[in-house]
Each structure stands twice: as C-alpha cells, then as structure tokens.
Design a protein around this motif. Sequence first.
Motif, mmCIF file in Angstrom:
data_model
loop_
_atom_site.group_PDB
_atom_site.id
_atom_site.type_symbol
_atom_site.label_atom_id
_atom_site.label_comp_id
_atom_site.label_asym_id
_atom_site.label_seq_id
_atom_site.Cartn_x
_atom_site.Cartn_y
_atom_site.Cartn_z
ATOM 1 N N GLU A 87 0.844 -1.191 0.000
ATOM 2 C CA GLU A 87 0.000 0.000 0.000
ATOM 3 C C GLU A 87 0.879 1.241 0.000
ATOM 4 O O GLU A 87 1.793 1.387 0.823
ATOM 5 N N LEU A 88 0.593 2.145 -0.906
ATOM 6 C CA LEU A 88 1.380 3.358 -1.075
ATOM 7 C C LEU A 88 0.632 4.555 -0.525
ATOM 8 O O LEU A 88 -0.577 4.696 -0.734
ATOM 9 N N ASP A 89 1.363 5.420 0.147
ATOM 10 C CA ASP A 89 0.789 6.648 0.679
ATOM 11 C C ASP A 89 0.521 7.609 -0.469
ATOM 12 O O ASP A 89 1.415 7.947 -1.242
ATOM 13 N N LEU A 98 -0.546 -1.965 -4.589
ATOM 14 C CA LEU A 98 0.146 -2.736 -5.608
ATOM 15 C C LEU A 98 0.064 -4.212 -5.262
ATOM 16 O O LEU A 98 0.138 -4.586 -4.091
ATOM 17 N N ARG A 99 -0.101 -5.044 -6.287
ATOM 18 C CA ARG A 99 -0.035 -6.491 -6.094
ATOM 19 C C ARG A 99 0.938 -7.073 -7.118
ATOM 20 O O ARG A 99 1.034 -6.585 -8.247
ATOM 21 N N GLN A 120 -3.200 -1.158 -8.514
ATOM 22 C CA GLN A 120 -4.633 -1.421 -8.340
ATOM 23 C C GLN A 120 -5.379 -0.087 -8.304
ATOM 24 O O GLN A 120 -5.842 0.356 -7.255
ATOM 25 N N GLN A 121 -5.505 0.545 -9.447
ATOM 26 C CA GLN A 121 -6.220 1.798 -9.545
ATOM 27 C C GLN A 121 -6.978 1.789 -10.859
ATOM 28 O O GLN A 121 -6.874 0.849 -11.639
ATOM 29 N N TYR A 122 -7.759 2.827 -11.105
ATOM 30 C CA TYR A 122 -8.532 2.876 -12.338
ATOM 31 C C TYR A 122 -7.603 2.751 -13.544
ATOM 32 O O TYR A 122 -6.665 3.516 -13.683
ATOM 33 N N GLY A 123 -7.858 1.772 -14.395
ATOM 34 C CA GLY A 123 -7.005 1.561 -15.565
ATOM 35 C C GLY A 123 -5.807 0.674 -15.286
ATOM 36 O O GLY A 123 -5.330 -0.022 -16.169
ATOM 37 N N ALA A 155 1.229 2.906 -16.326
ATOM 38 C CA ALA A 155 0.089 3.772 -16.045
ATOM 39 C C ALA A 155 0.389 5.210 -16.434
ATOM 40 O O ALA A 155 -0.524 5.984 -16.738
ATOM 41 N N LYS A 156 1.673 5.572 -16.429
ATOM 42 C CA LYS A 156 2.085 6.930 -16.790
ATOM 43 C C LYS A 156 2.792 6.970 -18.133
ATOM 44 O O LYS A 156 3.466 7.941 -18.457
ATOM 45 N N GLY A 157 2.664 5.887 -18.903
ATOM 46 C CA GLY A 157 3.190 5.885 -20.265
ATOM 47 C C GLY A 157 4.590 5.354 -20.426
ATOM 48 O O GLY A 157 5.067 5.222 -21.553
ATOM 49 N N ALA A 158 5.292 5.045 -19.331
ATOM 50 C CA ALA A 158 6.673 4.550 -19.406
ATOM 51 C C ALA A 158 6.650 3.060 -19.699
ATOM 52 O O ALA A 158 6.664 2.228 -18.790
#
Length: 209
Positions: A87-89, A98-99, A120-123, A155-158
């Motif tokens: 779990e990330l702050d 994250l899994r 584990q987020q949208y998308g 998720a950020k294109g990288a």
Amino acid sequence: MSTELELTSWRRAVAELYAGVRAADDPAAGHALWRAGRDALFREHPQSPLAPDDPLRTTGLPCAPYDPALRSVLELLPARDADARLELDGGDDAGTVLRPVGRVELPDPVGGSLDVWWLQQYGGGLFLPLRDGSSGRAVDGFSSYGGGRYLLDTAKGADLGGDDGHLVVDLNFAYHPSCRYDSRWLCPLAPAGNTVSAVVRAGEQMPLG
C-alpha cells in the motif's frame, strides 16, 4: 492552464515519447530520443519537478551512455508471493495498492530477480522499480537516488513494449522518480523484492562533484 490539464499534458508527452522509443530503428536511437525528450520536459514543462533555478534545466539530466548488453526481452515468471500487497501513501489523495503479477530474472552482467507489480487503480498499470548497488552511494564515480529508480510505469506511459508473456527490460532507461528532485512529490520506492546488489551503471544518475 489548470494543474489537472498540466498533468494530463505531461503524461501525454511521456506516452508519446515512449511510443517514439518503441518505434525507433534501434534501441540506441530510441535511447537518444528518450534522453532528449526527458531533458525537454524537465526544462520546459510547467509540471517539471525541477526548481526554476535548478542547473539541470540547462545541463540536462545526467545519464550514462547506452550499453546494448543491458537490454533484454524477459519472460514474466510467476510471482514469488501472489498474495502480497503493497500500500502506497497518496498524501492528500487516496492511496494506491500494488499487487505482484510476476517477476523477471535479470541476466548477466547484473543478475538478480525483480518483482513486477500491478497498480490497483482505475485503468491499472505495470510498475517495475529498481534499487541497485549505486542507490544512495557513489561507486567508482556513479551514483543514483537512494530510493531507487523506475524501469517501467505503464500507467504513466513509461512502457518499452513486449509481447504475451514477455517484457522489454532495458536498464539504460532507468530513471529517477520525481521525488528525487522535489520532496513535494510522493513516489513509490523500490521494495525489497526489487533490489539487486550489482551496480547498474546505466540510465539516469546523480550529479557528482
């Protein structure tokens, strides 16, 4: 422009940059494109994590020369612990979980195993961080951020590409998270399962001297 539109512009630019990298004639040419694109974003974009007077806006981000031996197409192997969660702050925003979805085994000359995570987020998105022997210390003139670097953050294109069951993992594209430049950013750091003892003398590095 609103902050939200600025962030959208930044992520769009990153995604376009990596699309250009994947389409390049050879990995070295893609790396040169990536370096130039990263420098331009950090120099000119309103969401750059660099302070307005940071000398890196002028000099560019320090980065090692391209080494073709550090690029591999690696099989995504089963996760060491498929039930693990990280779990990330998220600061004022909701946190992110994250899994693990698998792991990759780095070949020589680096060696070692890295966990591949799913955001584990949208998308969603794949996340592959790295902490190596240069993290937080200088070794023969090479040093990287103590919290580690990122290899992939789709998720950020990288995203360097791959196919069913495989990922392109190129250590030359290891880059520092934004929190290395500005503490106001909250970034997930490389966990224990993403640590190797070898010094990865590739990708972005800390300025020395």
